[in-house]
Design an enzyme around this catalytic site. Structure first.
Site, PDB file in Angstrom:
ATOM      1  N   LYS A 136       2.113 -59.520  46.967  1.00 41.31           N
ATOM      2  CA  LYS A 136       4.060 -59.502  48.580  1.00 41.31           C
ATOM      3  C   LYS A 136       2.926 -58.377  49.632  1.00 41.31           C
ATOM      4  CE  LYS A 136       8.117 -57.344  49.851  1.00 41.31           C
ATOM      5  NZ  LYS A 136       9.730 -56.921  49.142  1.00 41.31           N
ATOM      6  N   SER A 195      13.539 -59.457  50.970  1.00 42.82           N
ATOM      7  CA  SER A 195      11.639 -59.819  51.665  1.00 42.82           C
ATOM      8  C   SER A 195      10.318 -60.250  51.010  1.00 42.82           C
ATOM      9  CB  SER A 195      11.380 -57.626  52.265  1.00 42.82           C
ATOM     10  OG  SER A 195      11.523 -57.381  51.119  1.00 42.82           O
ATOM     11  N   SER A 205      15.851 -57.845  47.457  1.00 41.38           N
ATOM     12  CA  SER A 205      14.657 -57.663  48.050  1.00 41.38           C
ATOM     13  C   SER A 205      13.558 -58.911  47.181  1.00 41.38           C
ATOM     14  CB  SER A 205      13.496 -57.387  48.677  1.00 41.38           C
ATOM     15  OG  SER A 205      13.669 -56.475  49.443  1.00 41.38           O
TER      16      SER A 205
END
Length: 546
Positions: A146, A221, A245
């Site tokens: 990420k 996210s 997320s």
């Protein structure tokens, strides 16, 4: 868009003001705002008539269909070269990224050099395959990371224009742990600006699109990770979770995501972070994402703190038939949308299966205050000070930035600015209201932990619907409460893909356990994968579905 009318008919409206003291006024305000948003979206609904989905190309290389566990074994036994594996994933990324836009930066050249080094090591080592498995269980496995997590020598922008040239000087602890176990990072994946959105979009990379239907969101996210996993451009990845997320993108994209027990996985090397570490550690965590359920446990064992591994007991067998299973169909909050029939069907399918498998039938959980939990949890998380964001203090300067946004002069996206505005407005909420929320959440957490004990799990929808069109999260913000509440409670949770909707979009459920019982949720996840099939590649469609 008229679902709120159905809620009124179902008398969900009676919960609007029947909240604990101090919460009723907030609920009335939020209900009004979100219902008004449905009408403001009318022009957006019209424009979607002209949107068309772009299909992802089919998977043609069989290497991409192997689990990380299988790949690692084949590499150790010299049945596959590491170079061939890494090259297969690089080619797949190049094939799908122009369609889904999930990559911030790649390290393809260096990754291939790392792969060649692994093959040279295997050609010359005197270690047995068992010794290699013990010391380097991820040897040769491609890893995606990420974009908010540091990878040495790569950009660490977190989607912020002012950080466009920030380069990580070293690996985050979990990336270093994965490398030490033999994994090879190949890229960093797209995220929302400062991770402050449930849609992965920013002004540096743009918007990541769902590979199952590119007119839909991947969530956020950890959206870039989920998109790459869904289309077989990644096999394992690491993400973060402060408000769903990890789990929400996994739900929207039909992959697996695990939010570990707080403090189990080190978060050093993640941006944004928080100076108030004690409070931050209780709600924020990094965790594994994967295309196959069994790979979650493998990766979690590697990235967990050494001292936490004994507590987690991940290798301890779980007798599924002895588990106590509880479930919740709907939070029944006036501020969240009603759970759709397909998401309910996914939940009921798992409940029916576990009823056949377990000695004790699944039981519907009854926690009366849970209907107020989404806004309580959101308010408590919002109250954490010193979280890195666009503004100083409690949203100072956010009004001016919002004006720049509406006059097309801002370098930020709306949700990152909105966080500052809401923080600014939250100063008008009495401290007594926030403390009352903390108290009520603490009571609910204690009730949940007592109910679950050391041998129970809770099944609950991850989100009320399948993946929605881009931008719709603005009118569905509190639907994320199905995920957020477990950040506030500090419980481990695994998102599990279960089935597909008529629109060929995946839907899943969350499996929740008491703290440090992550092995239970992972065991149930493995059973769900075995029974319902788990991940499936994006299916081509004749036209886009909305």
């Amino acid at each position: 868009m008229f679902r709120w009318v159905v809620k009124l008919r179902g008398l969900r409206i009676r919960n609007l003001v029947m909240a604990p003291p101090g919460i009723a006024a907030l609920r009335v305000f939020l209900w009004t705002v979100f219902r008004a948003a449905n009408f403001l979206y009318l022009p957006v609904f019209v424009t979607r008539i002209f949107h068309r989905a772009t299909p992802c190309p089919p998977i043609e290389n069989d290497i991409l269909l192997l689990t990380a566990v299988e790949l690692a074994e084949k590499i150790r036994k010299r049945e596959l070269t590491c170079e061939a594996v890494v090259k297969a994933y690089i080619e797949r990324v190049k094939e799908v990224n122009p369609i889904i836009n999930a990559v911030i930066e790649d390290r393809f050249h260096d990754a291939l050099e790392d792969a060649k080094e692994v093959d040279r090591f295997l050609s010359n080592t005197l270690m047995t395959t068992e010794e290699i498995e013990e010391k380097k269980p991820l040897l040769g496995i491609p890893l995606t990371v990420k974009g908010s997590i540091e990878v040495e020598g790569m950009k660490n922008t977190s989607g912020v224009v002012s950080r466009a040239n920030v380069i990580a000087k070293e690996d985050a602890i979990i990336v270093k742990s994965a490398r030490d176990a033999g994994a090879i990072p190949i890229l960093t994946s797209n995220i929302p600006e400062l991770c402050l959105n449930w849609e992965s979009t920013n002004k540096l990379v743009g918007t990541t699109r769902n590979p199952h239907n590119t007119t839909r969101t991947v969530g956020g996210s950890s959206g870039g990770e989920a998109g790459l996993l869904a289309t077989a451009a990644s096999i394992i990845g690491v993400g973060s979770d402060i408000a769903g997320s990890l789990r929400l993108p996994a739900h929207f994209c039909g992959v697996w995501g695990h939010k570990p027990t707080p403090r189990v996985v080190p978060f050093a090397g993640h941006y944004p972070s928080c100076k108030n570490e004690d409070e931050w550690r209780e709600v924020f965590t990094l965790g594994p994402m994967a295309r196959y359920a069994k790979d979650l446990k493998l990766l979690l064992k590697i990235i967990a703190n050494p001292e936490a591994k004994e507590t987690l007991r991940l290798d301890e067998p779980v007798a599924l038939e002895d588990l106590r299973i509880y479930y919740i169909e709907d939070l029944e909050s006036i501020l969240t949308n009603k759970v759709s029939s397909v998401c309910l069907d996914a939940l009921h399918s798992v409940v029916d299966h576990m009823n056949k498998l377990c000695h004790v039938e699944c039981e519907k959980a009854k926690i009366p205050l849970l209907k107020y939990a989404p806004e309580m949890a959101s308010l408590v998380l919002l109250d954490i000070d010193d979280v890195d964001n666009l503004f100083v203090g409690r949203g100072d300067g956010s009004y001016a930035e919002l004006f720049r946004y509406f006059t097309f002069r801002s370098k930020s996206v709306f949700m990152a600015i909105a966080y500052g505005v809401v923080r600014k407005l939250s100063k008008y909420i009495p401290n007594s209201t926030v403390e009352d929320c903390r108290k009520k959440l603490s009571e609910m957490k204690a009730e949940l932990i007592k109910m679950l004990g050391d041998n129970g799990v809770l099944l609950i929808p991850t989100f009320p619907t399948e993946a929605h069109p881009h931008g719709d999260i603005l009118r569905k913000v509190l639907d994320s409460g199905y995920c957020v509440i477990f950040n506030a409670f500090g419980l481990p949770v695994t998102n599990c893909p279960v089935k597909f909707s008529k629109n060929k979009l995946p839907v899943g459920i969350q499996v929740v356990s008491a703290p440090h019982n992550d092995r239970l949720t992972l065991a149930v996840a493995a059973e769900i994968e075995k029974t319902f099939g788990g991940w499936k590649p994006p299916q081509p469609r004749e036209k886009a579905c909305y």
